[in-house]
Design an enzyme around this catalytic site. Structure first.
Site, PDB file in Angstrom:
ATOM      1  N   GLY A  60      -9.087  -2.005   4.340  1.00  9.88           N
ATOM      2  CA  GLY A  60      -9.453  -0.622   4.007  1.00  9.88           C
ATOM      3  C   GLY A  60     -10.335  -0.577   2.772  1.00  9.88           C
ATOM      4  N   ARG A 104     -11.408  -4.700   9.584  1.00 12.37           N
ATOM      5  CA  ARG A 104     -10.185  -5.489   9.790  1.00 12.37           C
ATOM      6  C   ARG A 104     -10.529  -6.424  10.949  1.00 12.37           C
ATOM      7  NH1 ARG A 104      -6.696  -2.585   6.617  1.00 12.37           N
ATOM      8  NH2 ARG A 104      -6.901  -0.310   6.663  1.00 12.37           N
ATOM      9  N   GLY A 163      -7.055  -6.110   0.396  1.00 14.24           N
ATOM     10  CA  GLY A 163      -5.614  -5.923   0.240  1.00 14.24           C
ATOM     11  C   GLY A 163      -4.813  -7.092   0.787  1.00 14.24           C
ATOM     12  N   ASP A 164      -3.546  -6.845   1.138  1.00 10.65           N
ATOM     13  CA  ASP A 164      -2.675  -7.971   1.479  1.00 10.65           C
ATOM     14  C   ASP A 164      -3.089  -8.691   2.758  1.00 10.65           C
ATOM     15  OD1 ASP A 164      -1.755  -5.914   3.106  1.00 10.65           O
ATOM     16  OD2 ASP A 164       0.293  -6.687   3.119  1.00 10.65           O
ATOM     17  N   GLY A 165      -3.565  -7.948   3.762  1.00  7.65           N
ATOM     18  CA  GLY A 165      -4.015  -8.598   4.994  1.00  7.65           C
ATOM     19  C   GLY A 165      -5.189  -9.527   4.715  1.00  7.65           C
ATOM     20  N   SER A 166      -6.091  -9.077   3.855  1.00  2.00           N
ATOM     21  CA  SER A 166      -7.289  -9.869   3.538  1.00  2.00           C
ATOM     22  C   SER A 166      -6.915 -11.134   2.768  1.00  2.00           C
ATOM     23  CB  SER A 166      -8.254  -9.029   2.698  1.00  2.00           C
ATOM     24  OG  SER A 166      -8.449  -7.780   3.310  1.00  2.00           O
ATOM     25  N   THR A 214      -7.182  -2.351  -2.981  1.00  3.41           N
ATOM     26  CA  THR A 214      -6.468  -1.476  -2.038  1.00  3.41           C
ATOM     27  C   THR A 214      -5.949  -0.258  -2.782  1.00  3.41           C
ATOM     28  OG1 THR A 214      -4.458  -1.211  -0.716  1.00  3.41           O
ATOM     29  CG2 THR A 214      -4.406  -2.963  -2.340  1.00  3.41           C
ATOM     30  N   ASP A 217      -3.318   1.175  -2.052  1.00  2.00           N
ATOM     31  CA  ASP A 217      -1.850   1.185  -1.937  1.00  2.00           C
ATOM     32  C   ASP A 217      -1.121   0.631  -3.163  1.00  2.00           C
ATOM     33  OD1 ASP A 217      -2.394   2.083   0.609  1.00  2.00           O
ATOM     34  OD2 ASP A 217      -2.085   0.139   1.557  1.00  2.00           O
ATOM     35  N   ASP A 251      -0.052  -2.290  -3.614  1.00  2.00           N
ATOM     36  CA  ASP A 251       1.134  -3.008  -3.153  1.00  2.00           C
ATOM     37  C   ASP A 251       1.018  -4.531  -3.277  1.00  2.00           C
ATOM     38  OD1 ASP A 251      -0.819  -3.243  -1.225  1.00  2.00           O
ATOM     39  OD2 ASP A 251       0.493  -2.820   0.479  1.00  2.00           O
ATOM     40  N   ARG A 296      -0.709  23.731  -4.551  1.00  2.04           N
ATOM     41  CA  ARG A 296       0.279  24.460  -5.368  1.00  2.04           C
ATOM     42  C   ARG A 296      -0.071  25.959  -5.431  1.00  2.04           C
ATOM     43  NH1 ARG A 296       5.161  23.381  -7.165  1.00  2.04           N
ATOM     44  NH2 ARG A 296       4.593  21.388  -8.067  1.00  2.04           N
ATOM     45  N   ARG A 341       0.736   2.871   3.137  1.00  6.38           N
ATOM     46  CA  ARG A 341       1.294   1.949   4.135  1.00  6.38           C
ATOM     47  C   ARG A 341       2.803   1.844   3.922  1.00  6.38           C
ATOM     48  NH1 ARG A 341      -1.743  -1.410   7.409  1.00  6.38           N
ATOM     49  NH2 ARG A 341      -3.511  -1.312   6.024  1.00  6.38           N
ATOM     50  N   ALA A 373       5.307  17.779  -8.709  1.00  2.06           N
ATOM     51  CA  ALA A 373       5.953  18.068  -7.417  1.00  2.06           C
ATOM     52  C   ALA A 373       7.470  18.071  -7.582  1.00  2.06           C
ATOM     53  CB  ALA A 373       5.541  17.022  -6.386  1.00  2.06           C
ATOM     54  N   LYS A 386      13.272  28.070  -8.048  1.00  6.70           N
ATOM     55  CA  LYS A 386      11.847  28.130  -7.729  1.00  6.70           C
ATOM     56  C   LYS A 386      11.646  28.798  -6.382  1.00  6.70           C
ATOM     57  CE  LYS A 386      10.658  23.943 -10.189  1.00  6.70           C
ATOM     58  NZ  LYS A 386       9.951  22.695 -10.192  1.00  6.70           N
ATOM     59  N   GLU A 388       3.456   8.114   3.778  1.00  5.80           N
ATOM     60  CA  GLU A 388       3.253   7.918   5.226  1.00  5.80           C
ATOM     61  C   GLU A 388       4.215   6.845   5.709  1.00  5.80           C
ATOM     62  OE1 GLU A 388      -0.516   6.199   6.304  1.00  5.80           O
ATOM     63  OE2 GLU A 388      -0.353   4.600   4.835  1.00  5.80           O
ATOM     64  N   LEU A 439      -9.347  11.183   3.092  1.00  5.69           N
ATOM     65  CA  LEU A 439     -10.062  11.682   1.897  1.00  5.69           C
ATOM     66  C   LEU A 439      -9.547  10.982   0.646  1.00  5.69           C
ATOM     67  CD1 LEU A 439      -8.470  13.919  -0.071  1.00  5.69           C
ATOM     68  CD2 LEU A 439      -8.890  15.416   1.849  1.00  5.69           C
TER      69      LEU A 439
HETATM   70  O1  F6P Z   1      -4.327  -0.088   3.096  1.00  6.59           O
HETATM   71  C1  F6P Z   1      -5.058   1.050   2.821  1.00  6.59           C
HETATM   72  C2  F6P Z   1      -4.751   2.152   3.817  1.00  6.59           C
HETATM   73  O2  F6P Z   1      -5.511   3.281   3.451  1.00  6.59           O
HETATM   74  C3  F6P Z   1      -3.285   2.501   3.965  1.00  6.59           C
HETATM   75  O3  F6P Z   1      -2.812   3.333   2.952  1.00  6.59           O
HETATM   76  C4  F6P Z   1      -3.280   3.138   5.328  1.00  6.59           C
HETATM   77  O4  F6P Z   1      -2.015   3.033   5.916  1.00  6.59           O
HETATM   78  C5  F6P Z   1      -4.299   2.347   6.078  1.00  6.59           C
HETATM   79  O5  F6P Z   1      -5.146   1.754   5.112  1.00  6.59           O
HETATM   80  C6  F6P Z   1      -5.143   3.130   7.050  1.00  6.59           C
HETATM   81  O6  F6P Z   1      -5.974   2.239   7.715  1.00  6.59           O
HETATM   82  P1  F6P Z   1      -7.213   2.668   8.603  1.00  6.59           P
HETATM   83  O7  F6P Z   1      -8.273   3.230   7.708  1.00  6.59           O
HETATM   84  O8  F6P Z   1      -7.633   1.408   9.266  1.00  6.59           O
HETATM   85  O9  F6P Z   1      -6.721   3.720   9.548  1.00  6.59           O
END
Ligand code: F6P
Length: 326
Positions: A14, A75, A105-108, A129, A131, A133, A158, A175, A190, A217, A226, A257
């Site tokens: 991503g 990817r 990110g981690d996959g890469s 990334t 994320d 993570d 808000r 993710r 929040a 409130k 997600e 976005l």
């Molecule tokens: O890893 C970054 C990320 O934006 C995640 O937060 C999300 O789950 C995923 O990539 C979405 O991937 P794609 O853009 O391939 O739908």
């Protein structure tokens, strides 16, 4: 590697704001230190297909402020196969690439780790990334920008939530990690965050409602990480409609976005530091490590460590949010 060979650079997975700043830093620092650089387009896919072009200092002018990645990204399921990686290695040889910098990110980085084990090529990873993570680094490229984007959006939500006395479930990316959700919840004031790291026997929705959120409130914002497993914000909104019909509920899924836009100053600085550090690492003879930032210092994190799936989220932040959202 010798200086007759090129340093290859690619972005993968991503996109994240700040990747361009990192490409710029790798390119300029490499040239400053007497190397030449080749950009690989579309991540590992481009490496397999031979989509490679030399990068000059001019090629990376005026990109520090741009989101996305000028090298494009993808990817690559093919790179997960031995045959795909063999083709990628062919490109490396043909293009006289002596080391590879992977921004992703981690996959890469998982892919980089296997590639570096199979072929004799120094690989340096930069954590890219939204994320946040990756283990061994406090922050990743793109995380700060995404966080600021979320906060800006939640501030707007808000206004309408308050005007209508509604509960909003706002779904954010991440993710399997709750960094964006937990930190944006604190920064936007929040009322709650529902994150994967806080999965206990306690039902997070019941906990939120049970705290009597509407006693003090008239509106609430719940940030939901997600999660394909839990069904994300829609799932919680549907539950409230069913279990607590007295509340009026709406859902906003922020989606992609969160990935776009000009990088924040922090991301530009982070990317610049990491890009320069990647060239320093190669000069020092490092290989198969990710460059991270820990307590303000750059550190080398072995790939195997960086891609662990258990980056800890400071649990005190959960208490802080609870305490401040009364
Ligand atoms: O890893 C970054 C990320 O934006 C995640 O937060 C999300 O789950 C995923 O990539 C979405 O991937 P794609 O853009 O391939 O739908």
């Amino acid at each position: 590697m010798n200086k007759e060979q090129f340093i290859g650079v690619l972005t993968s997975g991503g996109d994240a704001s700040g990747m361009n700043a990192a490409i710029r830093a790798v390119t300029r620092s490499a040239i400053f230190n007497g190397f030449r650089v080749k950009g690989i387009y579309r991540g590992y896919e481009g490496l397999i297909n031979g989509e490679v072009r030399e990068l000059t200092t001019e090629d990376v002018s005026s990109i520090i402020q741009r989101g996305g990645t000028i090298l494009k990204t993808a990817r690559s399921p093919r790179f997960t196969t031995p045959e795909g990686r063999r083709q990628a290695w062919e490109t490396i040889r043909q293009e006289e690439i002596g080391a590879l910098v992977i921004i992703g990110g981690d996959g890469s980085l998982r892919g980089a780790r296997i590639f570096a084990e199979e072929y004799d090529l120094p690989c340096i990873g930069l954590p890219g990334t939204i994320d946040n993570d990756l283990c061994g680094t406090d922050v990743t490229i793109g995380y700060d920008t995404a966080l600021n984007t979320i906060v800006e959006c939640v501030d707007k939500i808000r206004d309408t939530a308050t005007s209508h006395d509604r509960i909003f479930f706002v779904e954010v990316m991440g993710r399997d990690a709750g960094f964006l959700a937990q930190y944006s919840a604190i920064a936007s004031g929040a009322e709650a965050a529902i994150i994967p790291e806080d999965r206990t026997d306690v039902d997070q929705l019941e906990h939120f409602i049970g705290r009597g959120i509407r006693k003090t409130k008239n509106s609430s914002i719940v940030i939901v990480s997600e999660s394909p497993k839990d069904g994300g914000a829609m799932h919680y909104a549907e539950r409230v409609c069913k279990e607590y019909p007295e509340y009026e509920v709406r859902v906003t899924i922020l989606g992609h976005l969160q990935r776009g836009g000009a990088p924040s100053a922090s991301d530009r600085i982070l990317s610049s530091r990491l890009g320069v550090a990647s060239v320093t690492a190669l000069l020092e003879g490092q290989r198969n490590v990710m460059i991270g930032i820990r307590n303000g210092e750059t550190v080398y994190v072995p790939f195997i460590e960086a891609i662990r799936r258990d980056k800890p989220l400071d649990k005190r932040l959960v208490e802080i949010l609870d305490e401040l959202s009364i």
